[in-house]
Write a protein that holds these residues in place. Structure first.
Motif, PDB file in Angstrom:
ATOM      1  N   GLU A  81      48.586  37.130  40.730  1.00 55.75           N
ATOM      2  CA  GLU A  81      48.732  37.621  39.361  1.00 55.75           C
ATOM      3  C   GLU A  81      48.554  36.503  38.345  1.00 55.75           C
ATOM      4  OE1 GLU A  81      52.011  39.869  36.462  1.00 55.75           O
ATOM      5  OE2 GLU A  81      52.566  39.255  38.493  1.00 55.75           O
ATOM      6  N   ILE A  82      49.253  35.388  38.551  1.00 59.78           N
ATOM      7  CA  ILE A  82      49.167  34.320  37.551  1.00 59.78           C
ATOM      8  C   ILE A  82      47.805  33.631  37.596  1.00 59.78           C
ATOM      9  CG2 ILE A  82      51.662  33.973  37.604  1.00 59.78           C
ATOM     10  CD1 ILE A  82      51.114  31.288  39.047  1.00 59.78           C
ATOM     11  N   GLY A  83      47.161  33.627  38.754  1.00 62.29           N
ATOM     12  CA  GLY A  83      45.823  33.045  38.833  1.00 62.29           C
ATOM     13  C   GLY A  83      44.847  33.790  37.942  1.00 62.29           C
ATOM     14  N   ALA A  84      44.931  35.121  37.961  1.00 63.40           N
ATOM     15  CA  ALA A  84      44.050  35.932  37.120  1.00 63.40           C
ATOM     16  C   ALA A  84      44.365  35.720  35.639  1.00 63.40           C
ATOM     17  CB  ALA A  84      44.205  37.405  37.489  1.00 63.40           C
ATOM     18  N   ILE A  85      45.661  35.634  35.311  1.00 68.09           N
ATOM     19  CA  ILE A  85      46.061  35.422  33.914  1.00 68.09           C
ATOM     20  C   ILE A  85      45.596  34.050  33.431  1.00 68.09           C
ATOM     21  CG2 ILE A  85      48.030  35.146  32.359  1.00 68.09           C
ATOM     22  CD1 ILE A  85      49.535  37.186  34.083  1.00 68.09           C
ATOM     23  N   GLU A  86      45.792  33.028  34.251  1.00 67.38           N
ATOM     24  CA  GLU A  86      45.405  31.671  33.861  1.00 67.38           C
ATOM     25  C   GLU A  86      43.907  31.568  33.603  1.00 67.38           C
ATOM     26  OE1 GLU A  86      48.922  29.205  36.248  1.00 67.38           O
ATOM     27  OE2 GLU A  86      46.977  29.569  37.186  1.00 67.38           O
ATOM     28  N   THR A  87      43.112  32.239  34.422  1.00 69.64           N
ATOM     29  CA  THR A  87      41.660  32.215  34.234  1.00 69.64           C
ATOM     30  C   THR A  87      41.271  32.835  32.895  1.00 69.64           C
ATOM     31  OG1 THR A  87      41.281  32.328  36.624  1.00 69.64           O
ATOM     32  CG2 THR A  87      39.456  32.975  35.192  1.00 69.64           C
ATOM     33  N   LYS A  88      41.878  33.976  32.567  1.00 70.14           N
ATOM     34  CA  LYS A  88      41.591  34.633  31.285  1.00 70.14           C
ATOM     35  C   LYS A  88      42.022  33.752  30.113  1.00 70.14           C
ATOM     36  CE  LYS A  88      42.083  39.408  32.958  1.00 70.14           C
ATOM     37  NZ  LYS A  88      42.906  40.647  32.847  1.00 70.14           N
ATOM     38  N   LEU A  89      43.198  33.155  30.238  1.00 67.66           N
ATOM     39  CA  LEU A  89      43.700  32.319  29.148  1.00 67.66           C
ATOM     40  C   LEU A  89      42.796  31.112  28.901  1.00 67.66           C
ATOM     41  CD1 LEU A  89      47.575  32.337  29.705  1.00 67.66           C
ATOM     42  CD2 LEU A  89      46.360  33.103  27.668  1.00 67.66           C
ATOM     43  N   GLN A  90      42.377  30.459  29.955  1.00 66.95           N
ATOM     44  CA  GLN A  90      41.505  29.296  29.802  1.00 66.95           C
ATOM     45  C   GLN A  90      40.218  29.683  29.088  1.00 66.95           C
ATOM     46  OE1 GLN A  90      42.174  26.251  30.293  1.00 66.95           O
ATOM     47  NE2 GLN A  90      43.588  25.946  31.990  1.00 66.95           N
ATOM     48  N   ARG A  91      39.655  30.814  29.453  1.00 61.16           N
ATOM     49  CA  ARG A  91      38.397  31.257  28.842  1.00 61.16           C
ATOM     50  C   ARG A  91      38.587  31.581  27.361  1.00 61.16           C
ATOM     51  NH1 ARG A  91      37.693  35.347  31.764  1.00 61.16           N
ATOM     52  NH2 ARG A  91      38.211  36.998  30.288  1.00 61.16           N
ATOM     53  N   MET A  92      39.660  32.281  27.026  1.00 60.69           N
ATOM     54  CA  MET A  92      39.890  32.669  25.634  1.00 60.69           C
ATOM     55  C   MET A  92      40.267  31.478  24.762  1.00 60.69           C
ATOM     56  SD  MET A  92      41.919  36.291  25.994  1.00 60.69           S
ATOM     57  CE  MET A  92      41.086  37.748  26.615  1.00 60.69           C
ATOM     58  N   LEU A  93      41.075  30.580  25.298  1.00 58.26           N
ATOM     59  CA  LEU A  93      41.500  29.422  24.517  1.00 58.26           C
ATOM     60  C   LEU A  93      40.319  28.542  24.125  1.00 58.26           C
ATOM     61  CD1 LEU A  93      44.792  28.429  26.364  1.00 58.26           C
ATOM     62  CD2 LEU A  93      44.598  29.078  23.959  1.00 58.26           C
ATOM     63  N   ALA A  94      39.311  28.497  24.960  1.00 58.15           N
ATOM     64  CA  ALA A  94      38.140  27.670  24.660  1.00 58.15           C
ATOM     65  C   ALA A  94      37.420  28.144  23.402  1.00 58.15           C
ATOM     66  CB  ALA A  94      37.178  27.685  25.851  1.00 58.15           C
ATOM     67  N   GLU A  95      37.626  29.398  23.029  1.00 60.68           N
ATOM     68  CA  GLU A  95      36.927  29.966  21.872  1.00 60.68           C
ATOM     69  C   GLU A  95      37.796  30.006  20.617  1.00 60.68           C
ATOM     70  OE1 GLU A  95      35.734  33.812  23.159  1.00 60.68           O
ATOM     71  OE2 GLU A  95      34.447  33.075  24.781  1.00 60.68           O
TER      72      GLU A  95
END
Length: 306
Positions: free
Chosen positions: A199-213
């Motif tokens: 669960e947290i792996g999926a959340i962390e991936t989304k967060l990293q992608r969104m934060l970059a923008e």
């Protein structure tokens, strides 16, 4: 398992609060009459601007709480927005009871207006909250599974003599016995940990992608529990500036529109999290209630034999 939980969960909670809830750091404080104003602060009102709901939170009684001028000016603006009369400075100095006011969205309204938002700025905060809840729940779920293992084992014992071979004469012996029972089969805890990591792996991936923008700072709604402490200084918190809700009140989440800093979100995202079964057991710790379960079972077996 340790007698006390380790620091992973505590640290995650502290960092989450620093990012999204009480964002000022702790610092040494000495009241300065030119910048700090003593106030008889008694309670807080949360106002939902969508449905009009008002939640009152009583504070632990204390003689005075020091407001910074900036924080008091902020309160004046909130009073004005609510159409409430702000007390004169003479009234404040005379010790007139003061109510801290906040405007946001209650949980029910936020579910419709905030938690379903599609903008990256709000989704980052929402995903961070999901990550925070997952961090908290994995420990709670593991503890529940461990307690179930103990109660299931105790339920199968038919006579008190079954405990004699364990020599349960002191705390250490009881603790070791309980831990041995709980750790005999850890398949449930392994499944809980695996689900958490996925669960947290999926959340962390989304967060990293969104934060970059996203920019270095933006505004979004963030949940604030009515049960958390709050500093009345806009730069720091200290015993003189912080207030705590009185016990015995049912906590609620209100979503407050506030500044969000990318570096703080990244700080929360990059914190160490539970990775191994040993770490999970350390987070759960050892609880005195488990000894109570054993002693109560012994007492019930003894009564059955009478």
């Amino acid at each position: 398992m340790a007698n006390e939980p380790s620091r992973i969960t505590d640290n995650l909670l502290n960092v989450y609060n620093y990012c999204f809830v009480e964002t000022v750091p702790y610092a040494f404080f000495k009241p300065n009459p030119e910048r700090d104003i003593p106030v008889k602060l008694v309670d807080k009102e949360y106002h939902c601007k969508a449905c009009g709901k008002v939640t009152n939170v009583r504070y632990n009684p204390r003689p005075l709480t020091y407001f910074s001028k900036g924080k008091l000016a902020q309160q004046r603006r909130v009073y004005d927005a609510l159409g409430k009369e702000f007390p004169f400075m003479g009234q404040i100095q005379a010790g007139t009871p003061f109510t801290n006011e906040a405007v946001g969205l209650c949980r029910a309204c936020a579910a419709e207006k905030v938690l379903t938002a599609k903008t990256p700025a709000q989704q980052v905060v929402n995903l961070s909250e999901q990550l925070h809840r997952a961090d908290e729940l994995v420990v709670a779920k593991a503890r529940a599974a461990m307690e179930k293992a103990l109660t299931d084992w105790l339920a199968e014992v038919e006579k008190p003599e079954a405990f004699l071979s364990y020599n349960l004469t002191d705390f250490a012996a009881l603790r070791d016995f309980i831990c041995a029972v709980m750790l005999e089969d850890t398949s449930a805890e392994k499944a809980i940990l695996q689900a958490y990591r996925e669960e947290i792996g999926a959340i962390e991936t989304k967060l990293q992608r969104m934060l970059a923008e996203l920019p270095e700072q933006w505004k979004a709604y963030a949940a604030r529990s009515t049960a958390v402490f709050e500093s009345m200084n806009d730069k720091m918190y200290h015993e003189y500036t912080v207030v705590f809700p009185a016990p015995g009140q049912l906590p609620e989440d209100y979503y407050i529109y506030r500044n969000i800093e990318k570096k703080r979100v990244l700080m929360f995202l990059e914190q160490p999290r539970v990775e191994t079964l040993d770490e999970l057991f350390m987070e759960v710790g050892f609880h005195g209630e488990w000894i109570d379960l054993v002693t109560k079972r012994l007492e019930s077996l003894a009564q059955e034999e009478e």
